[in-house]
Design a protein around this motif. Structure first.
Motif: not given
Length: 141
Positions: A113, A100-101, A105-107, A103, A109-110
């Motif tokens: 998710a 995810l990182e 994504k912020s911490s 991709e 958002e991770i």
């Protein structure tokens, strides 16, 4: 499934399907949840009940009927993960954090998710960055 499901999840899978069991484990693993009696599930005002949102009304009804005792609901411990060792579980989480990182994504958002805290996401990131450099401590410069 590569690994057999823990007993409670296997019961859920037998009653409502493997997808329902995995969905409950993913969203509520590691917690004690309440499965109401099947007739309470249909009372007005419960249409947004967590179990219905998680697996749908039909599967939720089957699950509640299965765990019902003398017309009453039960609290059930949902296993934290669905197979393998704890180390394998942690490695899978770390791998997903890094995917995810990558991709972008912020911490936040991770964490959202994956159902983690931001602190856990930051810990995985720092370990990953340290191992990429060949040491456990990052560079200041």
């Amino acid at each position: 499934m590569k690994h057999p499901l823990p007993a409670v999840l296997q019961e859920i899978a037998d009653v409502a399907g493997e997808a329902a069991a995995l969905s409950i484990a993913a969203r509520h693993g590691g917690r004690r949840v309440y499965f109401p009696s099947s007739d309470r599930l249909h009372v007005d005002g419960h249409e947004n009940y967590w179990l219905i949102a998680c697996v749908g009304l039909e599967a939720a009804t089957k699950i509640c009927k299965h765990f019902e005792v003398d017309g009453r609901g039960q609290r059930i411990e949902i296993p934290l993960h669905v197979g393998g060792t704890y180390r394998q579980f942690v490695r899978q989480i770390a791998q997903r954090v890094h995917e995810l990182e990558d991709e972008g994504k912020s911490s936040t958002e991770i964490a959202q998710a994956l159902g983690l805290t931001q602190r856990t996401v930051h810990r995985h990131r720092s370990r990953h960055r340290g191992s990429a450099r060949g040491n456990k401590q990052g560079n200041l410069f």
